[in-house]
Write an enzyme that holds these catalytic residues in place. Sequence first.
Site, PDB file in Angstrom:
ATOM      1  N   HIS A 131      -2.383   9.915  -1.260  1.00 56.85           N
ATOM      2  CA  HIS A 131      -2.669   8.787  -2.017  1.00 56.85           C
ATOM      3  C   HIS A 131      -2.578   8.655  -3.557  1.00 56.85           C
ATOM      4  O   HIS A 131      -2.131   7.986  -4.211  1.00 56.85           O
ATOM      5  CB  HIS A 131      -3.991   8.237  -1.529  1.00 56.85           C
ATOM      6  CG  HIS A 131      -4.076   7.587  -0.393  1.00 56.85           C
ATOM      7  ND1 HIS A 131      -4.177   8.432   1.004  1.00 56.85           N
ATOM      8  CD2 HIS A 131      -3.875   6.253   0.066  1.00 56.85           C
ATOM      9  CE1 HIS A 131      -3.975   7.682   2.047  1.00 56.85           C
ATOM     10  NE2 HIS A 131      -3.942   6.337   1.493  1.00 56.85           N
ATOM     11  N   GLU A 183       0.877  -1.173   0.071  1.00 57.16           N
ATOM     12  CA  GLU A 183      -0.181   0.136  -0.009  1.00 57.16           C
ATOM     13  C   GLU A 183       1.004   1.116   0.055  1.00 57.16           C
ATOM     14  O   GLU A 183       1.447   1.545   1.226  1.00 57.16           O
ATOM     15  CB  GLU A 183      -1.041   0.020   1.324  1.00 57.16           C
ATOM     16  CG  GLU A 183      -1.791   1.361   1.228  1.00 57.16           C
ATOM     17  CD  GLU A 183      -2.646   1.244   2.385  1.00 57.16           C
ATOM     18  OE1 GLU A 183      -3.463   2.299   2.600  1.00 57.16           O
ATOM     19  OE2 GLU A 183      -2.900   0.328   3.271  1.00 57.16           O
ATOM     20  N   ASP A 207       1.241 -14.293  13.168  1.00 55.05           N
ATOM     21  CA  ASP A 207      -0.221 -14.623  12.700  1.00 55.05           C
ATOM     22  C   ASP A 207      -0.850 -13.596  12.428  1.00 55.05           C
ATOM     23  O   ASP A 207      -1.584 -12.749  13.029  1.00 55.05           O
ATOM     24  CB  ASP A 207      -0.554 -15.437  13.764  1.00 55.05           C
ATOM     25  CG  ASP A 207      -1.898 -16.467  13.170  1.00 55.05           C
ATOM     26  OD1 ASP A 207      -2.429 -15.702  12.137  1.00 55.05           O
ATOM     27  OD2 ASP A 207      -2.177 -17.370  13.859  1.00 55.05           O
TER      28      ASP A 207
END
Length: 418
Positions: A413, A118, A322
């Site tokens: 972004h 990302e 995990d």
Amino acid sequence: MKNLTSNISRPKYDYIDSSVLDKLESYDHQLSKAERIPDQDPYSINGQKLRLNFIRSTLNLDMDFISGEKVFNNNESLKGNIENYIGMSQIPTGIVGPLVLNGSAAQGAFYIPLATTEGALLASYNRGAKACRECGPITVITLQEGVQRTPTFKFKNLIEAGKFSSWVMDHTETFSALTRESSNYAILNDVNVNIEGNISILRLEYTSGDASGQNMVTICSDRICQFILENCPIKPVFWTIEGNFSGDKKISPLNTRVRGKKVTAEIVLKEEIIKSVLKTTPALLYEQWRICVSGAKKAGVVGSGMHPSNGLAALFIACGQDVACTGEASVAVTRMEIIENNDIYFAITMSNMIVGTVGGGTSFPTQKECLELLGCYGAGKSGKLAEIAIALCLTGELSIFAAMSSGQFTAAHQKLGR
């Protein structure tokens, strides 16, 4: 029927030892001094080499697997981690920081490895870390620990379920002994019973040392259940090792008490740093936080965090955790207020920080290198990793609030995420 309370002794509240508070108060701010990560040439081989050389020279660490100079070929070590192996998925990994902490387990300056695809994510967390660093260390305290498994037993009727539950609560000390026999690290801290008609749900809570603990507590709980089945005069018509009441790998209101480690962190942001680094104002920052908390309540969100799962997932992938545990670990409650001098007080509490520094995927080459980068590889380091993780989440929350309050979010972004 007797009162169904456990005779196992454990604190039912958040607790801080006075020696920990003394340690936090005596923090040496010289520990906060650390060099800035080279950020030039973000996408070139030269820039990659600059940052690798920075880590090698500053921290005296080899990053041969992360850099690709060495390749994993120890297939035997995969046992217990994966089946039908075909190869390694490669995810880009970068670093942010230094992140400066004054914690009950983590003190000093840390460079944080994050694995993600990302764009803008590392830039955002890096900005939040810078803002905090220029205002002083983030104070972090671990409050509680506990990992649960919830075996569930079904009976013919409510009366049998009640008698069974009473028998169980008479044998909790035996369950503690069975836990010690089953694991060198697990400790049974609490036994709780929930009756739902003809069903009795046991909530067994453990500490798991420096492992994240899911497999450990499953094995210990099964040993306890086998003892119950063999010795309890009330026999169930059905039972299962997990009744989906533990909150394992999912968001649950029940997990706002503790699952893994409950950790809280705070920082006071100075007005001038809010303006110069976060490019917003205290008033705008506070208003953005207030609106987002209100929106979360209206949407039925558990907690009030904006995107802790972003930082946690990237950290978990890099460090062999995990990743599915971000389901519960990302639940966060945040607090913000404008205080004297127009500064901002910001705090975050996360009750489900399930991390481990031994076992699982922590010993694979790149994951081990990332844990070593944090000083968190091996026994005695899981508390440190949990405190680093929540501090990371704090920086990410601040940065996204700042970006949205000042209108930078879309532009960032567009520039870095496309």
